[in-house]
Motif scaffolding. Structure first.
Motif, PDB file in Angstrom:
ATOM      1  N   MET A 273      20.080  47.837  57.262  1.00  0.00           N
ATOM      2  CA  MET A 273      18.566  47.563  57.083  1.00  0.00           C
ATOM      3  C   MET A 273      18.173  45.913  57.607  1.00  0.00           C
ATOM      4  N   LYS A 274      17.499  45.866  58.496  1.00  0.00           N
ATOM      5  CA  LYS A 274      17.021  44.454  59.094  1.00  0.00           C
ATOM      6  C   LYS A 274      16.188  43.761  58.186  1.00  0.00           C
ATOM      7  N   GLU A 275      16.312  42.662  57.939  1.00  0.00           N
ATOM      8  CA  GLU A 275      15.436  41.757  57.169  1.00  0.00           C
ATOM      9  C   GLU A 275      15.062  40.715  57.780  1.00  0.00           C
ATOM     10  N   ILE A 276      13.913  40.019  57.424  1.00  0.00           N
ATOM     11  CA  ILE A 276      13.438  38.515  57.845  1.00  0.00           C
ATOM     12  C   ILE A 276      12.999  37.789  56.607  1.00  0.00           C
ATOM     13  N   THR A 277      13.115  36.604  56.709  1.00  0.00           N
ATOM     14  CA  THR A 277      12.675  35.695  55.641  1.00  0.00           C
ATOM     15  C   THR A 277      11.188  35.351  55.744  1.00  0.00           C
ATOM     16  N   VAL A 278      10.764  34.782  54.566  1.00  0.00           N
ATOM     17  CA  VAL A 278       9.443  34.404  54.687  1.00  0.00           C
ATOM     18  C   VAL A 278       8.918  33.129  55.561  1.00  0.00           C
ATOM     19  N   LEU A 279      10.179  32.309  56.016  1.00  0.00           N
ATOM     20  CA  LEU A 279      10.069  31.255  56.921  1.00  0.00           C
ATOM     21  C   LEU A 279       9.897  31.981  58.551  1.00  0.00           C
ATOM     22  N   GLU A 280      10.863  32.861  58.555  1.00  0.00           N
ATOM     23  CA  GLU A 280      10.708  33.707  59.813  1.00  0.00           C
ATOM     24  C   GLU A 280       9.184  34.202  59.977  1.00  0.00           C
ATOM     25  N   LEU A 281       8.717  34.788  58.786  1.00  0.00           N
ATOM     26  CA  LEU A 281       7.378  35.669  58.972  1.00  0.00           C
ATOM     27  C   LEU A 281       6.363  34.530  59.328  1.00  0.00           C
TER      28      LEU A 281
ATOM     29  N   ALA B 100      11.864  48.032  50.958  1.00  0.00           N
ATOM     30  CA  ALA B 100      13.224  48.546  51.541  1.00  0.00           C
ATOM     31  C   ALA B 100      13.252  49.956  51.600  1.00  0.00           C
ATOM     32  N   ALA B 101      12.608  50.559  50.328  1.00  0.00           N
ATOM     33  CA  ALA B 101      12.656  51.953  50.203  1.00  0.00           C
ATOM     34  C   ALA B 101      11.524  52.825  51.322  1.00  0.00           C
ATOM     35  N   ALA B 102      10.528  52.057  51.481  1.00  0.00           N
ATOM     36  CA  ALA B 102       9.668  52.575  52.575  1.00  0.00           C
ATOM     37  C   ALA B 102      10.349  52.603  53.878  1.00  0.00           C
ATOM     38  N   LEU B 103      10.925  51.579  54.355  1.00  0.00           N
ATOM     39  CA  LEU B 103      11.753  51.041  55.520  1.00  0.00           C
ATOM     40  C   LEU B 103      12.764  52.447  55.615  1.00  0.00           C
ATOM     41  N   ASN B 104      13.319  52.698  54.608  1.00  0.00           N
ATOM     42  CA  ASN B 104      14.505  53.719  54.724  1.00  0.00           C
ATOM     43  C   ASN B 104      14.004  54.994  55.015  1.00  0.00           C
ATOM     44  N   GLN B 105      12.944  55.407  54.036  1.00  0.00           N
ATOM     45  CA  GLN B 105      12.178  56.549  54.478  1.00  0.00           C
ATOM     46  C   GLN B 105      11.570  56.759  55.851  1.00  0.00           C
ATOM     47  N   LEU B 106      10.863  55.677  56.363  1.00  0.00           N
ATOM     48  CA  LEU B 106      10.366  55.958  57.822  1.00  0.00           C
ATOM     49  C   LEU B 106      11.772  55.926  58.958  1.00  0.00           C
ATOM     50  N   GLU B 107      12.757  55.165  58.502  1.00  0.00           N
ATOM     51  CA  GLU B 107      13.801  55.179  59.499  1.00  0.00           C
ATOM     52  C   GLU B 107      14.505  56.621  59.311  1.00  0.00           C
ATOM     53  N   GLN B 108      14.903  57.028  58.094  1.00  0.00           N
ATOM     54  CA  GLN B 108      15.592  58.532  58.086  1.00  0.00           C
ATOM     55  C   GLN B 108      14.637  59.783  58.339  1.00  0.00           C
ATOM     56  N   GLN B 109      13.656  59.646  57.936  1.00  0.00           N
ATOM     57  CA  GLN B 109      12.801  60.938  58.081  1.00  0.00           C
ATOM     58  C   GLN B 109      11.896  60.842  59.496  1.00  0.00           C
ATOM     59  N   LEU B 110      11.478  59.845  59.996  1.00  0.00           N
ATOM     60  CA  LEU B 110      10.737  59.834  61.111  1.00  0.00           C
ATOM     61  C   LEU B 110      11.538  58.997  62.362  1.00  0.00           C
ATOM     62  N   GLY B 111      12.650  58.539  62.043  1.00  0.00           N
ATOM     63  CA  GLY B 111      13.295  57.743  63.212  1.00  0.00           C
ATOM     64  C   GLY B 111      12.725  56.536  63.655  1.00  0.00           C
ATOM     65  N   TYR B 112      12.172  55.765  63.041  1.00  0.00           N
ATOM     66  CA  TYR B 112      11.629  54.389  63.449  1.00  0.00           C
ATOM     67  C   TYR B 112      13.008  53.455  63.344  1.00  0.00           C
ATOM     68  N   THR B 113      12.968  52.801  64.584  1.00  0.00           N
ATOM     69  CA  THR B 113      13.795  51.705  64.797  1.00  0.00           C
ATOM     70  C   THR B 113      13.338  50.232  64.703  1.00  0.00           C
ATOM     71  N   ASN B 114      12.324  50.053  64.459  1.00  0.00           N
ATOM     72  CA  ASN B 114      11.446  48.771  64.836  1.00  0.00           C
ATOM     73  C   ASN B 114      11.008  48.085  63.599  1.00  0.00           C
ATOM     74  N   LEU B 115      11.654  48.411  62.224  1.00  0.00           N
ATOM     75  CA  LEU B 115      11.114  47.965  61.072  1.00  0.00           C
ATOM     76  C   LEU B 115      12.162  46.772  60.441  1.00  0.00           C
ATOM     77  N   TYR B 116      11.373  45.944  59.947  1.00  0.00           N
ATOM     78  CA  TYR B 116      12.280  44.683  59.140  1.00  0.00           C
ATOM     79  C   TYR B 116      11.455  44.726  57.496  1.00  0.00           C
ATOM     80  N   ASN B 117      12.463  44.430  56.679  1.00  0.00           N
ATOM     81  CA  ASN B 117      12.159  44.189  55.534  1.00  0.00           C
ATOM     82  C   ASN B 117      11.865  42.747  55.017  1.00  0.00           C
ATOM     83  N   LEU B 118      10.615  42.390  54.474  1.00  0.00           N
ATOM     84  CA  LEU B 118      10.539  41.278  54.224  1.00  0.00           C
ATOM     85  C   LEU B 118      11.229  40.723  52.886  1.00  0.00           C
ATOM     86  N   LYS B 119      12.214  39.896  53.215  1.00  0.00           N
ATOM     87  CA  LYS B 119      13.246  39.452  51.862  1.00  0.00           C
ATOM     88  C   LYS B 119      12.576  38.810  51.066  1.00  0.00           C
TER      89      LYS B 119
END
Length: 105
Positions: free
Chosen positions: A1-9, A69-88
């Motif tokens: 899972m890809k993550e970004i920090t609040v500083l990056e956001l 993170a749960a939402a990101l995993n659902q979208l990646e696994q069920q719908l094939g998303y590859t452009n998602l990042y979790n806000l740490k």
């Protein structure tokens, strides 16, 4: 899972970069405080996936980072998303870093 920090956001917001922010908290939490993202509660993220971009970076956020993170995993696994990042650390990390007076449930 890809993550970004609040500083990056914050840099992405300040630089007016083209991305989408999805807040997967419940509506009452979103109404209390938010970062101007689109509110799609976790339970509806698959049903409302058509609202989530596939052609630009999408930052998923919640209160602490667990639901997003749960939402990101659902979208990646069920719908094939590859452009998602979790806000740490979620909106709690944003509050701690930038807005200490922000009300958070």
């Amino acid at each position: 899972m890809k993550e970004i920090t609040v500083l990056e956001l914050k840099k992405m917001i300040d630089n007016k970069e083209d991305f989408q922010l999805i807040d997967v908290r419940e509506t009452f939490e979103y109404e209390m405080s938010n970062l101007n993202g689109l509110n799609i509660p976790l339970a509806g993220v698959i049903l409302e996936a058509s609202k989530i971009s596939k052609d630009k970076p999408v930052i998923m956020q919640c209160r602490s980072g667990a639901r997003s993170a749960a939402a990101l995993n659902q979208l990646e696994q069920q719908l094939g998303y590859t452009n998602l990042y979790n806000l740490k650390g979620g909106i709690l990390a944003w509050k701690a870093e930038f807005e200490p007076d922000m009300p958070v449930y």
